[in-house]
Motif scaffolding. Structure first.
Motif, PDB file in Angstrom:
ATOM      1  N   PRO A 131     -12.921  43.241 -26.417  1.00 30.75           N
ATOM      2  CA  PRO A 131     -12.825  44.536 -25.737  1.00 30.75           C
ATOM      3  C   PRO A 131     -12.955  44.464 -24.204  1.00 30.75           C
ATOM      4  CG  PRO A 131     -14.989  44.297 -26.749  1.00 30.75           C
ATOM      5  CD  PRO A 131     -14.181  43.102 -27.171  1.00 30.75           C
ATOM      6  N   ALA A 132     -13.538  43.357 -23.686  1.00 31.15           N
ATOM      7  CA  ALA A 132     -13.683  43.278 -22.228  1.00 31.15           C
ATOM      8  C   ALA A 132     -12.367  42.846 -21.591  1.00 31.15           C
ATOM      9  CB  ALA A 132     -14.782  42.281 -21.873  1.00 31.15           C
ATOM     10  N   ALA A 133     -12.133  43.309 -20.387  1.00 34.04           N
ATOM     11  CA  ALA A 133     -11.025  42.798 -19.583  1.00 34.04           C
ATOM     12  C   ALA A 133     -11.401  41.411 -19.067  1.00 34.04           C
ATOM     13  CB  ALA A 133     -10.733  43.741 -18.427  1.00 34.04           C
ATOM     14  N   LEU A 134     -10.414  40.640 -18.653  1.00 34.53           N
ATOM     15  CA  LEU A 134     -10.676  39.353 -17.996  1.00 34.53           C
ATOM     16  C   LEU A 134     -10.632  39.605 -16.489  1.00 34.53           C
ATOM     17  CD1 LEU A 134     -10.972  36.242 -17.936  1.00 34.53           C
ATOM     18  CD2 LEU A 134      -8.468  36.114 -18.140  1.00 34.53           C
ATOM     19  N   ALA A 135     -11.775  39.357 -15.834  1.00 44.07           N
ATOM     20  CA  ALA A 135     -11.877  39.678 -14.403  1.00 44.07           C
ATOM     21  C   ALA A 135     -11.813  38.404 -13.584  1.00 44.07           C
ATOM     22  CB  ALA A 135     -13.177  40.419 -14.141  1.00 44.07           C
ATOM     23  N   PRO A 136     -10.698  38.130 -12.891  1.00 49.70           N
ATOM     24  CA  PRO A 136     -10.634  36.969 -12.004  1.00 49.70           C
ATOM     25  C   PRO A 136     -11.658  37.088 -10.876  1.00 49.70           C
ATOM     26  CG  PRO A 136      -8.433  37.823 -12.456  1.00 49.70           C
ATOM     27  CD  PRO A 136      -9.416  38.841 -12.970  1.00 49.70           C
ATOM     28  N   ALA A 137     -12.097  35.945 -10.354  1.00 46.17           N
ATOM     29  CA  ALA A 137     -13.041  35.940  -9.229  1.00 46.17           C
ATOM     30  C   ALA A 137     -12.463  36.753  -8.072  1.00 46.17           C
ATOM     31  CB  ALA A 137     -13.309  34.507  -8.786  1.00 46.17           C
ATOM     32  N   ALA A 138     -13.370  37.423  -7.352  1.00 50.75           N
ATOM     33  CA  ALA A 138     -12.923  38.300  -6.265  1.00 50.75           C
ATOM     34  C   ALA A 138     -12.079  37.542  -5.242  1.00 50.75           C
ATOM     35  CB  ALA A 138     -14.135  38.931  -5.595  1.00 50.75           C
ATOM     36  N   SER A 139     -12.420  36.239  -5.025  1.00 45.16           N
ATOM     37  CA  SER A 139     -11.722  35.451  -4.006  1.00 45.16           C
ATOM     38  C   SER A 139     -10.228  35.304  -4.297  1.00 45.16           C
ATOM     39  CB  SER A 139     -12.355  34.056  -3.903  1.00 45.16           C
ATOM     40  OG  SER A 139     -12.147  33.347  -5.111  1.00 45.16           O
ATOM     41  N   THR A 140      -9.842  35.453  -5.563  1.00 47.81           N
ATOM     42  CA  THR A 140      -8.427  35.275  -5.914  1.00 47.81           C
ATOM     43  C   THR A 140      -7.595  36.484  -5.504  1.00 47.81           C
ATOM     44  OG1 THR A 140      -8.644  36.274  -8.111  1.00 47.81           O
ATOM     45  CG2 THR A 140      -9.060  33.899  -7.945  1.00 47.81           C
ATOM     46  N   GLY A 141      -8.261  37.632  -5.382  1.00 53.41           N
ATOM     47  CA  GLY A 141      -7.520  38.858  -5.077  1.00 53.41           C
ATOM     48  C   GLY A 141      -6.740  39.396  -6.264  1.00 53.41           C
ATOM     49  N   HIS A 142      -6.899  38.760  -7.440  1.00 51.73           N
ATOM     50  CA  HIS A 142      -6.140  39.206  -8.617  1.00 51.73           C
ATOM     51  C   HIS A 142      -6.882  40.323  -9.348  1.00 51.73           C
ATOM     52  CE1 HIS A 142      -4.227  34.962  -8.572  1.00 51.73           C
ATOM     53  NE2 HIS A 142      -3.422  35.833  -7.998  1.00 51.73           N
ATOM     54  N   VAL A 165       0.875  -1.176   0.000  1.00 53.85           N
ATOM     55  CA  VAL A 165       0.000   0.000   0.000  1.00 53.85           C
ATOM     56  C   VAL A 165       0.909   1.222   0.000  1.00 53.85           C
ATOM     57  CG1 VAL A 165      -1.767   1.295   1.240  1.00 53.85           C
ATOM     58  CG2 VAL A 165      -1.827  -1.220   1.223  1.00 53.85           C
ATOM     59  N   ILE A 166       0.776   2.061  -1.010  1.00 53.24           N
ATOM     60  CA  ILE A 166       1.668   3.208  -1.163  1.00 53.24           C
ATOM     61  C   ILE A 166       0.871   4.486  -0.964  1.00 53.24           C
ATOM     62  CG2 ILE A 166       3.208   4.429  -2.750  1.00 53.24           C
ATOM     63  CD1 ILE A 166       3.549   1.533  -4.051  1.00 53.24           C
ATOM     64  N   LYS A 167       1.296   5.245   0.032  1.00 57.06           N
ATOM     65  CA  LYS A 167       0.638   6.510   0.344  1.00 57.06           C
ATOM     66  C   LYS A 167       0.892   7.512  -0.777  1.00 57.06           C
ATOM     67  CE  LYS A 167       1.202   9.492   3.977  1.00 57.06           C
ATOM     68  NZ  LYS A 167       1.983   9.948   5.123  1.00 57.06           N
ATOM     69  N   ALA A 168      -0.141   8.259  -1.156  1.00 54.38           N
ATOM     70  CA  ALA A 168       0.040   9.280  -2.193  1.00 54.38           C
ATOM     71  C   ALA A 168       0.337  10.631  -1.554  1.00 54.38           C
ATOM     72  CB  ALA A 168      -1.213   9.390  -3.047  1.00 54.38           C
ATOM     73  N   GLU A 169       1.187  11.392  -2.252  1.00 53.85           N
ATOM     74  CA  GLU A 169       1.493  12.762  -1.814  1.00 53.85           C
ATOM     75  C   GLU A 169       0.426  13.692  -2.382  1.00 53.85           C
ATOM     76  OE1 GLU A 169       3.993  16.399  -3.595  1.00 53.85           O
ATOM     77  OE2 GLU A 169       4.777  14.385  -4.013  1.00 53.85           O
ATOM     78  N   PRO A 170      -0.278  14.453  -1.510  1.00 53.65           N
ATOM     79  CA  PRO A 170      -1.279  15.384  -2.044  1.00 53.65           C
ATOM     80  C   PRO A 170      -0.626  16.670  -2.543  1.00 53.65           C
ATOM     81  CG  PRO A 170      -1.283  15.463   0.348  1.00 53.65           C
ATOM     82  CD  PRO A 170      -0.209  14.483  -0.051  1.00 53.65           C
ATOM     83  N   ARG A 171      -1.156  17.203  -3.639  1.00 55.92           N
ATOM     84  CA  ARG A 171      -0.734  18.535  -4.107  1.00 55.92           C
ATOM     85  C   ARG A 171      -1.990  19.265  -4.541  1.00 55.92           C
ATOM     86  NH1 ARG A 171       3.938  16.371  -7.189  1.00 55.92           N
ATOM     87  NH2 ARG A 171       2.927  16.845  -9.153  1.00 55.92           N
ATOM     88  N   GLN A 172      -2.152  20.494  -4.125  1.00 58.59           N
ATOM     89  CA  GLN A 172      -3.337  21.239  -4.512  1.00 58.59           C
ATOM     90  C   GLN A 172      -2.954  22.625  -4.968  1.00 58.59           C
ATOM     91  OE1 GLN A 172      -4.901  21.230  -0.347  1.00 58.59           O
ATOM     92  NE2 GLN A 172      -5.417  23.379  -0.837  1.00 58.59           N
ATOM     93  N   TYR A 173      -3.837  23.234  -5.729  1.00 55.31           N
ATOM     94  CA  TYR A 173      -3.654  24.645  -6.088  1.00 55.31           C
ATOM     95  C   TYR A 173      -5.029  25.274  -6.236  1.00 55.31           C
ATOM     96  CZ  TYR A 173      -5.014  23.758 -10.974  1.00 55.31           C
ATOM     97  OH  TYR A 173      -5.700  23.422 -12.108  1.00 55.31           O
ATOM     98  N   THR A 174      -5.042  26.590  -6.174  1.00 52.53           N
ATOM     99  CA  THR A 174      -6.282  27.325  -6.395  1.00 52.53           C
ATOM    100  C   THR A 174      -6.141  28.084  -7.699  1.00 52.53           C
ATOM    101  OG1 THR A 174      -6.712  27.473  -4.042  1.00 52.53           O
ATOM    102  CG2 THR A 174      -7.806  29.101  -5.446  1.00 52.53           C
ATOM    103  N   ASP A 175      -7.061  27.822  -8.619  1.00 52.15           N
ATOM    104  CA  ASP A 175      -6.974  28.447  -9.937  1.00 52.15           C
ATOM    105  C   ASP A 175      -6.986  29.969  -9.801  1.00 52.15           C
ATOM    106  OD1 ASP A 175      -7.218  28.000 -12.995  1.00 52.15           O
ATOM    107  OD2 ASP A 175      -8.750  29.506 -12.535  1.00 52.15           O
ATOM    108  N   GLY A 176      -6.062  30.605 -10.487  1.00 53.76           N
ATOM    109  CA  GLY A 176      -5.882  32.046 -10.331  1.00 53.76           C
ATOM    110  C   GLY A 176      -6.960  32.892 -10.978  1.00 53.76           C
ATOM    111  N   ILE A 177      -7.815  32.263 -11.796  1.00 55.13           N
ATOM    112  CA  ILE A 177      -8.882  33.036 -12.447  1.00 55.13           C
ATOM    113  C   ILE A 177     -10.226  32.786 -11.763  1.00 55.13           C
ATOM    114  CG2 ILE A 177     -10.110  33.518 -14.607  1.00 55.13           C
ATOM    115  CD1 ILE A 177      -7.240  34.428 -14.726  1.00 55.13           C
ATOM    116  N   ASN A 178     -10.650  31.522 -11.621  1.00 49.23           N
ATOM    117  CA  ASN A 178     -11.987  31.317 -11.047  1.00 49.23           C
ATOM    118  C   ASN A 178     -11.963  30.958  -9.558  1.00 49.23           C
ATOM    119  OD1 ASN A 178     -11.514  28.563 -10.842  1.00 49.23           O
ATOM    120  ND2 ASN A 178     -13.005  27.975 -12.411  1.00 49.23           N
TER     121      ASN A 178
END
Ligand SMILES: [Fe+2]
Length: 544
Positions: free
Chosen positions: A273-284, A68-81
């Motif tokens: 013509p529109a800007a790309l607006a990341p979700a507010a939660s990203t702070g971007h 039984v081999i333990k898996a290493e978790p890796r996570q990220y939060t998408d910078g746009i949504n």
């Protein structure tokens, strides 16, 4: 068909409902999905099992035999949504060469825990053994809700399985999430679940393409890719996963990130013509029209230095006959509707390919199939600017032969294959011709095509390649379809070619799959039927 489909749909809905109930009870859905293999540090003895889950998994693990081999978790939060993606990586080492193993993937909150996902894979053979691999790039997903996705993407994965290769090389532009910026994790999920049909059974080894460059996802925009893949260690601090090498039998495989050297600006881009607006939660902050993410030169020459060390060591190794390079963008492509060739690769890497005798280069980027003659060195000052007619030095790769007899000695020159024929909805099998002399003609990027304003307010564009050359290196182009798969059979024993070792290459293509055939205008549809387009053999003297 209808009845079967309905039954399957009902069964799936029932299963999904049960899964949701169980997942709620266990606190989050840790059911494995997007399961895929890559090679470990030594393909003869190890693989990495990677996957994702909708919510954090508890005790994610792989079972293989009694281990039984333990898996290493890796996570990220998408910078746009702003959505978080949970992935897991289990390194399975200590395996026997050339052996088949069954494995299971599960977690405590796997809704299928009673009957977890299982598959089998095969390790690479030890020593000079024959093996088969396959390749294409530019795959996309079968979910046509996404930009550039197309049903051929599912057939492309299935056709890999039909050839049962030891592994598959996926030459960049995996799913085009950057073109669907507000739903990037969803696009990656469809890509991963489509690939699982094959990638859970055999390693799929990717390289970065221009569409892996995503806004607000890491220094080069590669976070989505790097989080999902565990790739062989390049031992270069700060640049893990971006390029790597591995050896199987008598072949050294070198996987590069050409984003680092190409002039072409083709990463994430806000046209307006529109800007790309990341979700507010990203702070971007909003990304303004005319912004592109241009990463040329990001390694500061470190990748090229690594490449030279790796090629030198490979050619020094008596166990290595062949050196095969995988990268996304092209030094030799004459697609007219696509991107064409890039001087950046010709300047920085082709001299190294010459010096160390690289046999074969596999690309994607243009959604078609093209083969070069073996090339070595460059013809200088033979290109010209389209706009002005001025002579421009495209460093045109010089063909060492223009006799297309089906057998090429790659110790004399490097063969380039464009294999962006995976599954996108944008076939590019329309090629350049010099109308003055009827020769194949290639577009070449010789400078950066950074965003420029158009006549429409707040709308920007990036120009195509500015130079052209007669493509004397261009040997064969598939004008019948932009879809296919290349199958490579490595024959290490020199019995067939008097002291030469050989690789047989066969391109299979999916005629009729083009949404619109550029030559005939005929409309097509995704097809599971892949037939042979051409076959040829590469030879080189076997090392002592
Ligand atoms: Fe591309």
């Amino acid at each position: 068909m209808g009845g079967t489909g309905l039954l399957a749909a009902t069964a799936n809905a029932t299963r999904a409902a049960a899964r949701t109930r169980r997942a709620r009870a266990a606190g989050g859905d840790g059911t494995p999905e997007q399961i895929h293999l890559t090679w470990g540090e030594n393909p003869a003895t190890g693989v990495v099992v990677s996957w994702a889950s909708p919510e954090p998994a508890t005790r994610p693990r792989v079972r293989i035999g009694q281990r039984v081999i333990k898996a290493e978790p890796r996570q990220y939060t998408d910078g746009i949504n702003g959505e978080t993606v949970w992935t897991y990586h289990a390194r399975v080492d200590g395996l026997r060469p050339g052996a088949t193993y069954a494995y299971a993937v599960t977690a405590d909150n796997d809704s299928d825990a009673a009957d977890p996902f299982t598959a089998t894979f095969r390790t690479a053979p030890h020593g000079r053994a024959p093996f088969r691999f396959t390749s294409f790039g530019d795959l996309a997903t079968p979910n046509t809700a996404w930009v550039l996705s197309y049903g051929q993407s599912a057939y492309a994965v299935e056709v890999v399985e039909s050839f049962q290769p030891l592994f598959h090389l996926l030459n960049g532009d995996l799913c085009y999430a950057d073109l669907n910026p507000t739903v990037q994790p969803e696009v990656w999920r469809d890509f991963g679940n489509n690939n699982q049909t094959s990638a859970a059974n055999r390693p799929w080894m990717p390289c970065l393409g221009n569409h892996e460059v995503e806004f607000d996802n890491g220094a080069q925009g590669f976070t989505s890719y790097l989080t999902r893949y565990t790739l062989p260690d390049n031992h270069v601090t700060g640049f893990g996963g971006r390029w790597y090498s591995f050896r199987i039998g008598s072949v050294l495989f070198v996987s590069l990130d050409a984003d680092d050297v190409v002039y072409q600006d083709a990463g994430a881009f806000v046209t307006g013509p529109a800007a790309l607006a990341p979700a507010a939660s990203t702070g971007h902050p909003a990304i303004e029209p005319g912004t592109s993410f241009y990463v040329r030169g990001y390694s500061g020459g470190v990748q090229t230095a690594w490449l030279e060390r790796t090629l030198a060591a490979g050619r020094d190794d008596p166990a290595v006959d062949w050196i095969i390079v995988q990268m996304h963008q092209c030094a030799c492509s004459s697609s007219a509707t696509g991107n064409g060739s890039d001087l950046g690769i010709r300047q920085q890497w082709l001299p190294l390919f010459d010096r160390y005798g690289v046999d074969l280069v596999l690309n994607g980027h243009d959604h078609d199939y093209e083969r070069s003659f073996p090339v070595r060195g460059a013809d200088t000052n033979v290109g010209h600017e389209v706009a002005t007619g001025a002579v421009v030095n495209t460093l045109r790769p010089h063909p060492v032969t223009t006799t297309d007899n089906g057998v090429f000695d790659t110790s004399q020159g490097t063969v380039h294959l464009t294999l962006g024929c995976g599954g996108t909805d944008a076939n590019l099998d329309d090629y350049g011709t010099d109308t003055a002399d009827g020769q194949h003609q290639a577009k070449v990027f010789t400078q950066a095509n950074r965003p420029a304003p158009t006549s429409t307010a707040d709308v920007f564009t990036r120009a195509g390649a500015g130079a052209v050359e007669d493509a004397s290196w261009s040997a064969k182009r598939d004008t019948s379809t932009g879809y296919g798969i290349a199958v490579f059979d490595v024959h290490p024993d020199p019995e067939d070619f008097g002291g030469h070792t050989s690789i047989t290459v066969t391109q299979y293509h999916a005629v009729g799959a083009d949404p619109v055939n550029p030559t005939t205008g005929a409309k097509g549809a995704p097809t599971p039927d892949y037939t042979e387009f051409e076959t040829f053999t590469l030879i080189r003297p076997r090392r002592a």
